[in-house]
Structure formats: structure tokens, C-alpha cells
Design a protein around this motif. Sequence first.
Motif, PDB file in Angstrom:
ATOM      1  N   THR A 198       0.820  -1.218   0.000  1.00 60.77           N
ATOM      2  CA  THR A 198       0.000   0.000   0.000  1.00 60.77           C
ATOM      3  C   THR A 198       0.852   1.265   0.000  1.00 60.77           C
ATOM      4  OG1 THR A 198      -0.160  -0.180   2.411  1.00 60.77           O
ATOM      5  CG2 THR A 198      -1.981  -1.097   1.127  1.00 60.77           C
ATOM      6  N   GLU A 199       2.096   1.149  -0.389  1.00 63.04           N
ATOM      7  CA  GLU A 199       3.026   2.278  -0.551  1.00 63.04           C
ATOM      8  C   GLU A 199       3.356   2.996   0.757  1.00 63.04           C
ATOM      9  OE1 GLU A 199       0.825   4.466  -3.709  1.00 63.04           O
ATOM     10  OE2 GLU A 199       2.605   4.149  -4.916  1.00 63.04           O
ATOM     11  N   GLN A 200       3.038   2.374   1.893  1.00 64.34           N
ATOM     12  CA  GLN A 200       3.329   3.039   3.169  1.00 64.34           C
ATOM     13  C   GLN A 200       4.834   3.141   3.409  1.00 64.34           C
ATOM     14  OE1 GLN A 200       0.887   1.754   6.612  1.00 64.34           O
ATOM     15  NE2 GLN A 200      -0.451   0.778   5.145  1.00 64.34           N
ATOM     16  N   ASP A 239       7.135   3.457   1.012  1.00 61.81           N
ATOM     17  CA  ASP A 239       7.593   4.572   0.174  1.00 61.81           C
ATOM     18  C   ASP A 239       7.241   5.901   0.831  1.00 61.81           C
ATOM     19  OD1 ASP A 239       8.545   2.832  -1.730  1.00 61.81           O
ATOM     20  OD2 ASP A 239       6.745   2.912  -2.973  1.00 61.81           O
ATOM     21  N   ALA A 240       6.023   5.970   1.375  1.00 59.63           N
ATOM     22  CA  ALA A 240       5.592   7.213   2.028  1.00 59.63           C
ATOM     23  C   ALA A 240       6.519   7.566   3.187  1.00 59.63           C
ATOM     24  CB  ALA A 240       4.155   7.062   2.526  1.00 59.63           C
ATOM     25  N   MET A 241       6.908   6.537   3.935  1.00 62.51           N
ATOM     26  CA  MET A 241       7.796   6.759   5.075  1.00 62.51           C
ATOM     27  C   MET A 241       9.120   7.374   4.624  1.00 62.51           C
ATOM     28  SD  MET A 241       8.407   3.855   7.925  1.00 62.51           S
ATOM     29  CE  MET A 241       6.696   3.739   8.374  1.00 62.51           C
ATOM     30  N   ARG A 242       9.647   6.860   3.522  1.00 57.35           N
ATOM     31  CA  ARG A 242      10.913   7.401   3.004  1.00 57.35           C
ATOM     32  C   ARG A 242      10.772   8.865   2.631  1.00 57.35           C
ATOM     33  NH1 ARG A 242      12.897   3.551  -1.647  1.00 57.35           N
ATOM     34  NH2 ARG A 242      14.537   5.084  -1.799  1.00 57.35           N
ATOM     35  N   THR A 243       9.641   9.208   1.994  1.00 58.76           N
ATOM     36  CA  THR A 243       9.464  10.609   1.591  1.00 58.76           C
ATOM     37  C   THR A 243       9.263  11.515   2.799  1.00 58.76           C
ATOM     38  OG1 THR A 243       7.061  10.476   1.333  1.00 58.76           O
ATOM     39  CG2 THR A 243       8.391   9.897  -0.585  1.00 58.76           C
TER      40      THR A 243
END
Lengths: 263, 249
Positions: A130-132, A134-138
Motif C-alpha cells: 500500500t506504498e506506506q 515509500d511514504a515513510m521514506r518521503t
Amino acid sequence: MLLQAALAPFSITGRLVIGVCAIVGALALFVGRALFACVTPRWHGGQIVRQAFSIGFLSLPVVGLTAVFTGAALALNIYTGGGRFNAEQIVPQIVALGITRELAPVLVALMLSGRVATTIAAEIGAMRATEQIDAMRTLSTEPFRFLVAPRVLAGVATLPLLTGVADVVGIAGGWAVSTWSLGFSSEAYTRSTVAFLEAWDVQSGLIKAAVFGFIVTAMGAFHGYRASGGARGVGHAATQAMVWSGVLIFATDYLMTSGFTEA
Amino acid sequence: MSAPELEWRSVRKQLGGRAVLDGLDLALEAGRSLVIIGGSGQGKSVTLKLALGFMRPDTGTVLFRGQPLPGLFRRRQAALYRQSGVLFQGSALFDSLKVWEVVAFRLLHAEGRPRRQARDAAIEALSQVQLGPDVADLYPAELSGGMQKRVGLARAIIGRPRILFFDEPTTGLDPLTAAAINQLITDQVRRLGCSALTITHDLVSARTIADDIALLDGGRIAWRGDRTQLDTADDTRVRAMVEASRAPR
């Protein structure tokens, strides 16, 4: 055509070897990154405490039940086996030795590979899907530090504690069945256990448990982190995490036992 | 003349043996809102992922303020993360955290701000996307799709970013909610005075959000113009998209 058929076994073997090398390489890199994140700042204290509660405290019932029944069954088996050469009196010593050196750390780790490694793989796998992650990295937060390191640190810290509990409960299980149905006196059983056990018996089990704690949590995180393909991928990651942590627990148990025996 | 905020220079990227991007040249100028439109599989998501460091180009470079990403030890990528906010297609809210913790995640975990202060900042960011403090203590799963998008937007704007990224911001939303999200995005980009990059196949969204629109087709920018030129563009591919968006469903 004929040449292709003749080369097929080599092709299959080559693909298999490359596949194994790829997964071993990926695992080695993952473990290296996880260890680096564990030993260097910044640590997310709240996450470590939350994971320690989830991995440690919430596993107490299953660990307690496993240990008490294992200790009880072990006592019965040793009593039966010992009876074949009139050595029933060795029950307290063998129960204590078997529980502390082998059964408590291995069974606790196996129970946690079912309860914890699968949970970690599913959680992290779902976050990946769910791209969480990736979101954390951003959001300028390194997922290895926030997701992997706290789980690994919590696993390494809590498995020895759970194993300590399993030692006590497992020996108590053996004591209970021995005093209630095998005719041992409570005082004699306790005295034999305490007199026979050495500190190293317990310590070696706790060292094993710490290593198993790393294996269980790292395998859960590794397979979750690599999950792909939605719900099916998450399910597959959870299964892989349990299977491979189980296999690695047995393999490292043998290696450590062998090392401890020679030492 | 200063370097663009972001620039894709001769970028080529293959996935599964197919060139998804084939010599992409594109720039996001400071203070502009650029919307990339295009059909499915034309490389819109890959373009965004390259800028966000989730993928690396096979050849070519992505530059952040004139310097190639990701930079030594990914430092330039980290600088981009610090100065940007992202609204993900599926919102990508952390489902084990409360809404205010999701919104304040950067403040709590990257900047180490005290929880009280972070919570106040989260509630302020939620108010910017027209959500009241009553949602702060809910979990993301308790919210509707539109509210989740608003929370995602609040998380993206909380650090007063210089660049905002929007990945298909209206996908899966009903027309009214989509219009509200488009308006919120426009308002926030204007309020913050930041640059914005949006990828979408929704031309209604593109018309509302964009200063500039670029059509990605065959792995390259096939057409680029400002939003007023979209309906009068001569390019057949743009015309086809515009016609398709007007066709009754």
C-alpha cells in the motif's frame, strides 16, 4: 533440439544456483542493513517498546502453555524410559537439562516463528503493497530504522526473557506431573533439580534464544520487505517467514549446540 | 536563469524488457504546477518514481535544482524529501497510527518534535484541508476515501514543502469529492507558493490543478502547453484524450 534437451539439466541447475545466490545475497544485504540500523542512531524508542510488548508480553500465554505441557510430557517420557534400566530417579535432572539447554529456547522460538515472524511479514508486506514504506521514506524516515530495527532489537531482547519464563514453567510442569502422578516428593525433586543445574545450562539456552530472536524477527521483516503482488504476495511472505525462520532455528540450534559442547 | 526544481534529462527506463521511458526530457520550473497526463502504461508513475528515488534511470539523469539525484550517500535525495510532500494514489496512510500521528509523522519521527507540539501542528494541517480536530484521534480505516485523501494532503503540506507531488489524486473518488480535492490541492499549492508535479489521467483534475500540462506518450513528452491550450491543441494524441474525456460514459 537434442542438444537443448541434453543441456536442460545444466540450465535448470544453473538457474537454481543463481536463484539461491540471489536470495542469499539479498538476505545478507538485508541482515547487514538491519544490524547497522540496530547499532547506530537514530533509535525509535517508542517503537522498540511497542514491539517488545507485542513480541514479548503478548507471547507469554502461548509460551507458558507450551512450556508447561512440554515439561510434563518430558517427565512422563523420561520416567518411562528410565524405568527400563531402573533409573526413574533421573527425571528431575533430565527435565531440567532438556528444558534449559534445548527445549525452552527452541520451542519458544518456533512458537514465535508462528506468532511473530508471520505477523511481521504480513504487517511489513501490507505496508509495502500500500506504498506506506515509500511514504515513510518521503517523510525523511528510514524504514529500516523505523520498521526493521525496533522489531529485531525487541526480538533479541525479549526471546531470552521468554525463554527464562519457559525454563521455570517447563521445569514446574515436570515437577507437577512427577509429584502428582509419578510418586516423587516435592522436596526431593526440587533439591535434585537445583543441585544438578549449572549456570551454563541456563546461559547457553538464553544465548540461543537471543540468536533465535534475531532470526525470527529478521526473517519476518526480510520476507515482508520483499513482498510483492498484493494480498497473495503478503500471504506468501508470511508463509515463507515462518518456514525459513523454522529451518534456520533448527540449523543454528545444531551449530550452537555443537559449539557449546566442544567449548 | 536558475535551474528548474526538477529536471529529467534524456531519461530511459526499461521495465520487463519494454522501454517505458525512452529519452524523457522534462522540467518542473520553480513555482509552477505541472501536470503530466497520458494513458495507462505510458510511464507517468515511473516518471514520478524516478524523481522520488524509488527507481533509478537506466540511462540519463534526474536533477534536483541542477544537481543529479540521488547524490553521494543519497544526500540530495534526502534534501528533496525534506523539502517535499507527496500525496500517494492510495493515500498510503499508516494504518496502525491515529490520524494526527500520521499527519505529524515527519515532525515526530524525522524532526523529533515534542508530541504536544506535533499534535497542534497536525490539527492545524487538518484544518487546512477542512477536517476538524474530531478526526485527529480516529484511525485511517475509520475514514472515507475522500477524508483519507485529505489526511494524505495534510501530511504532505505539514512541513511547508517547496515541492508537492500528487500521484493520481482523484482516482477512486466520486466527482464531487474529486472536485473538492482538486480545489484543495490548487488552494494549498497557491498558499504555499510551491512547485507541484501531478500525474493523472483525469483531465478535469489537470485543468483545475495545472499551470502547465505535458502529455507523456511512447516514453517521451509528446506535447506541452499551458492549461488554456489543452482544448485547442493540434496534437492528435491530445485531441484524442480530450475527446475521450468528454465522451458520455
